[in-house]
Design a protein around this motif. Structure first.
Motif, PDB file in Angstrom:
ATOM      1  N   ALA A  44      47.242  42.263  45.137  1.00 47.65           N
ATOM      2  CA  ALA A  44      46.421  42.571  44.016  1.00 47.65           C
ATOM      3  C   ALA A  44      47.661  42.667  42.963  1.00 47.65           C
ATOM      4  O   ALA A  44      48.946  42.749  43.430  1.00 47.65           O
ATOM      5  N   ARG A 100      43.310  40.614  43.971  1.00 50.66           N
ATOM      6  CA  ARG A 100      42.638  41.452  42.862  1.00 50.66           C
ATOM      7  C   ARG A 100      43.314  41.574  41.923  1.00 50.66           C
ATOM      8  O   ARG A 100      44.603  42.059  41.730  1.00 50.66           O
ATOM      9  N   ASP A 149      39.140  42.204  38.314  1.00 56.99           N
ATOM     10  CA  ASP A 149      38.257  43.040  39.190  1.00 56.99           C
ATOM     11  C   ASP A 149      37.928  44.404  39.183  1.00 56.99           C
ATOM     12  O   ASP A 149      37.018  45.103  39.386  1.00 56.99           O
ATOM     13  N   ASP A 176      34.293  44.173  38.910  1.00 52.30           N
ATOM     14  CA  ASP A 176      33.551  44.809  39.822  1.00 52.30           C
ATOM     15  C   ASP A 176      33.590  46.248  39.865  1.00 52.30           C
ATOM     16  O   ASP A 176      32.456  46.638  40.553  1.00 52.30           O
ATOM     17  N   THR A 233      44.060  51.324  43.930  1.00 51.22           N
ATOM     18  CA  THR A 233      44.568  49.811  44.222  1.00 51.22           C
ATOM     19  C   THR A 233      44.810  49.790  45.568  1.00 51.22           C
ATOM     20  O   THR A 233      44.350  48.989  46.309  1.00 51.22           O
ATOM     21  N   VAL A 273      42.706  47.541  48.273  1.00 51.52           N
ATOM     22  CA  VAL A 273      43.491  46.493  48.879  1.00 51.52           C
ATOM     23  C   VAL A 273      43.336  47.014  50.625  1.00 51.52           C
ATOM     24  O   VAL A 273      43.013  45.938  51.385  1.00 51.52           O
TER      25      VAL A 273
END
Length: 287
Positions: free
Chosen positions: A130, A152, A171, A207, A251, A255
């Motif tokens: 990410a 990401r 994302d 998303d 985050t 992940v």
């Protein structure tokens, strides 16, 4: 867990607590003083490291003693610092957080401590699970980082330009109240306003969208659902860094494969932990 890369601001964070701000010619004693590794990018990286994620920081400091100390502090926190640029002839950024009857910021962030496109370690970014792109950087630099990512992409903040291009790469988008209104061109006063605004952004590529809404809490929306999450029963000492901890925890959880709802709740808890003390440095613990 694979590495997470944070692209963003690095600065010296000086927190001063006073009973009142003096007028012109006045003097007041400082009740408490803290000097920290700061800047939104560094704060997010610290939070990720505290949670147990391998994390690398991409940012700029000066070639002064302060820059050297901040890099050493970040390394001691478990952050990979090989991609932190030491800009010749530049003073490291300074953020003064003055806490009295509210919060006041004074910032000395010379243009030279902003990232340039040729500062970006594109291979490092491409290999990350990410990439958190903190949008206080020039939009062209942020966009190049986002486009280089294969994992990401998490955007934090509001870009001055290239909004649609950046959203198409994203994302996850996180913004505070003011940034959310700028991103969407909407006035946001209620949770319902925030949900509608977030769903408008979801249609442009991301998303998941998370907005902090004054007097409401955090509103998080994704394709199939949304959550409105108050900060909870937290005695706020200083709001500095609350959003940075939110981004770090969100985050980290995504992940790790947690659901959007689980990740959102973890992020709100992390934010609450941070605003309960002075300064923006997180104090998170690994799950």
């Amino acid at each position: 867990m694979d590495e997470i890369v944070v692209v963003g601001q690095v600065a010296r964070d000086l927190v001063l607590v006073v009973d009142e701000v003096p007028g012109p010619g006045g003097t007041t004693p400082v009740r408490e003083r803290r000097e920290l590794l700061g800047g939104k990018g560094a704060n997010i990286a610290v939070g990720l490291a505290q949670l147990g994620a391998p994390v690398a920081l991409v940012g700029v400091v000066g070639d002064d003693d302060t820059g050297a100390r901040l890099i050493a502090r970040a390394a001691a926190d478990g952050i990979a610092t090989g991609a932190v640029v030491r800009r010749p002839g530049t003073e490291t950024g300074l953020i003064l957080d003055l806490v009295a009857d509210g919060r006041r910021y004074l910032e000395h962030l010379p243009e030279a401590v902003l990232l340039r496109e040729d500062d970006l370690p594109l291979d490092l970014i491409a290999g990350a699970a990410a990439v958190v792109v903190q949008l206080q950087q020039p939009p062209e630099v942020a966009l190049r980082a986002a486009r280089a990512a294969r994992g990401r992409v998490v955007l934090d903040g509001f870009p001055e330009r290239l909004r649609d291009d950046l959203l198409a790469c994203a994302d996850v988008v996180r913004a505070d109240h003011r940034e959310a209104e700028l991103l969407t061109g909407r006035t946001i006063e209620t949770a319902g306003d925030a949900v509608a605004a977030a769903r408008e952004l979801l249609a442009l590529g991301p998303d998941l969208v998370a907005f902090a809404v004054d007097d409401v809490g955090n509103v998080v929306a994704w394709d199939s659902d949304e959550l409105v999450l108050p900060l909870g029963d937290v005695e706020v000492a200083d709001t500095t860094g609350g959003g940075d901890s939110f981004v770090a925890a969100l985050t980290f959880a995504l992940v790790r494969g947690e659901s959007p709802g689980e990740a959102a709740r973890r992020a709100v808890e992390a934010s609450g932990d941070t605003v309960a003390h002075l300064g923006g440095r997180p104090t998170l613990t690994a799950p």
